[in-house]
Design an enzyme around this catalytic site. Structure first.
Site, short mmCIF file in Angstrom:
data_model
loop_
_atom_site.label_atom_id
_atom_site.label_comp_id
_atom_site.label_asym_id
_atom_site.label_seq_id
_atom_site.Cartn_x
_atom_site.Cartn_y
_atom_site.Cartn_z
N SER A 137 0.78 -1.22 0.00
CA SER A 137 0.00 0.00 0.00
C SER A 137 0.82 1.28 0.00
O SER A 137 0.52 2.23 0.73
CB SER A 137 -0.92 -0.04 1.22
N ASP A 179 -6.86 0.18 2.81
CA ASP A 179 -5.49 0.71 2.85
C ASP A 179 -5.45 2.07 3.53
O ASP A 179 -4.59 2.35 4.36
CB ASP A 179 -4.93 0.82 1.42
C1 GLA Z 1 -5.78 -3.27 -2.72
C2 GLA Z 1 -6.93 -2.27 -2.51
C3 GLA Z 1 -7.68 -2.57 -1.21
C4 GLA Z 1 -8.09 -4.04 -1.12
C5 GLA Z 1 -6.91 -4.95 -1.45
C6 GLA Z 1 -7.31 -6.39 -1.53
O1 GLA Z 1 -4.80 -3.09 -1.74
O2 GLA Z 1 -6.44 -0.95 -2.47
O3 GLA Z 1 -8.79 -1.72 -1.08
O4 GLA Z 1 -9.17 -4.29 -1.96
O5 GLA Z 1 -6.28 -4.58 -2.68
O6 GLA Z 1 -7.78 -6.84 -0.31
#
Ligand code: GLA
Length: 396
Positions: free
Chosen positions: A133, A179
């Site tokens: 993230s 995230d």
């Molecule tokens: C990415 C997205 C999140 C979530 C994940 C999977 O990180 O930004 O919102 O959906 O994938 O869990």
């Protein structure tokens, strides 16, 4: 406001001075996140269980007396120049990374925030594009600087939703809230149980020193903006409408047997992942509260299996790390492992006995190299504090 739990990268102040020939006024840090379980269900009304990690995006900023925001970083070759007098548009971004600050700026300007011209230096200890993230951390560090500089104060939830919208509109990724919530609301030694339907956040203590979390970055770069993430979301929306339900929370595991008559093969697989992952995440919270680590490990492996086979978002490199974890087993120090984040590359998370963490890291890296010929970067992490921002004088 308090100082961050991790000092700014040692050379950040010097880099800022070198880039802009002045000293910064504000600093903001925003951590990356790792998700223990509850994957691809934040946009499906599910529960997720992430933690902020001790790796951050750091932004240093000062006013520059102009009507422009300039952003520089050692991570990006080009400088971004965002103009304050014309409404930002996604296609203005010359590189993908510029879409994040542009999107956040657009949200501030929509709220008529009085954003001054700024010089901003950003640096990240979150590996970029690794499923940890970095994009949310970037958005949040930048939004925190804009809050300070413009005087517009946002609640934690407002800030998270603002950054999520920036990602939807400017990066074209229809992501959920996990995230941004994790990066803002992270707490030391706690996972966050996020109910993505009500948006309630419940901290879950994860403070048994006998276990630790190991992140393993495959260095395979995914592109969430690629159509696959959006396709999964569209599949789930389609399955929900074919089932005639408003929320995945109204579908139980038992209902899936009758659902098989209504849904196409691949929609049934998506539905099965969502419904079983919602249950696994709730079971995981109980296992953590009971310190029942074998059980939590089983739930993590089951989650990975479901993501690989039913949701089809894993890849051979992620599967290899999970296979290594299974090879080592509990006697070798690993209770469980799974892919974490969006998938198609990125990282895994493992639940590991602290007393065996060192040999586990070494085995992960060595076996992975042997099986794939690639480098794996494995490290131990702890649930960490969320984003912070403060005037720069207060760190001296
Ligand atoms: C990415 C997205 C999140 C979530 C994940 C999977 O990180 O930004 O919102 O959906 O994938 O869990």
């Amino acid at each position: 406001m308090s100082a961050p739990s991790e000092n700014p990268p040692a050379n950040a102040l010097a880099n800022f001075a070198k880039a802009f020939q002045q000293t910064p006024l504000w600093m903001a840090t925003a951590p990356g996140r790792v998700n223990l379980i509850g994957e691809h269900i934040d946009y499906n009304d599910g529960f997720v269980l992430p933690a902020a990690i001790n790796r951050h995006f750091t932004a240093l900023a000062s006013t520059n007396g102009s009507r422009k925001i300039r952003i520089r970083s050692q991570h990006f070759a080009e400088e971004a120049v965002l103009c304050l007098d014309t409404p930002p548009k996604p296609d203005q971004a010359r590189s993908l990374w510029m879409r994040y600050p542009l999107g956040v700026l657009a949200e501030f300007l929509d709220r008529a925030a009085d954003v001054p011209g700024l010089d901003i230096w950003v640096a990240s200890t979150v590996p970029l594009g690794s499923g940890l993230s970095s994009s949310a951390a970037f958005e949040i560090a930048f939004a925190s600087i804009l809050e300070h500089a413009s005087g517009l104060s946002l609640s934690q939830v407002e800030k998270a939703l603002l950054c999520q919208r920036a990602e939807h509109v400017f990066a074209g990724v229809p992501c959920g809230i996990m995230d941004q919530f994790a990066s803002i609301m992270g707490q030391n030694d706690h996972l966050l149980l996020i109910d993505c339907q009500s948006q309630d956040v419940t901290p879950v203590p994860m403070n048994d020193d006998s276990v630790c979390l190991v992140v393993a970055n495959t260095n395979v770069h995914h592109s969430l903006a690629s159509s696959e993430y959006a396709k999964r979301k569209a599949d789930c929306d389609e399955a929900k409408s074919q089932l005639g339900v408003n929320s995945w929370r109204d579908v139980r595991k038992e209902d899936l047997a009758s659902a098989s008559a209504l849904l196409d093969g691949h929609l049934l697989k998506r539905a099965r992942h969502v419904v079983t992952e919602i249950q696994r995440t709730q079971d995981a919270v109980e296992a953590i509260q009971d310190h029942y680590w074998e059980k939590l490990g089983e739930l993590m492996y089951a989650s990975h299996d479901s993501l690989a086979k039913d949701y089809e978002v894993s890849c051979p490199e992620l599967d290899t790390v999970v296979a290594i974890a299974q090879e080592l087993g509990v006697s070798g120090g690993v209770y469980g492992a799974r892919m974490t984040g969006g998938g198609f590359g990125g990282s895994t998370i493992s639940l590991v006995k602290t007393s065996q963490a060192k040999p586990v890291l070494a085995c992960y890296e060595e076996y992975y190299q042997e099986y794939t010929g690639q480098r794996l970067d494995a490290f131990v992490t702890r649930p960490a504090q969320g984003a912070q921002a403060f005037p720069i004088a207060s760190i001296h």
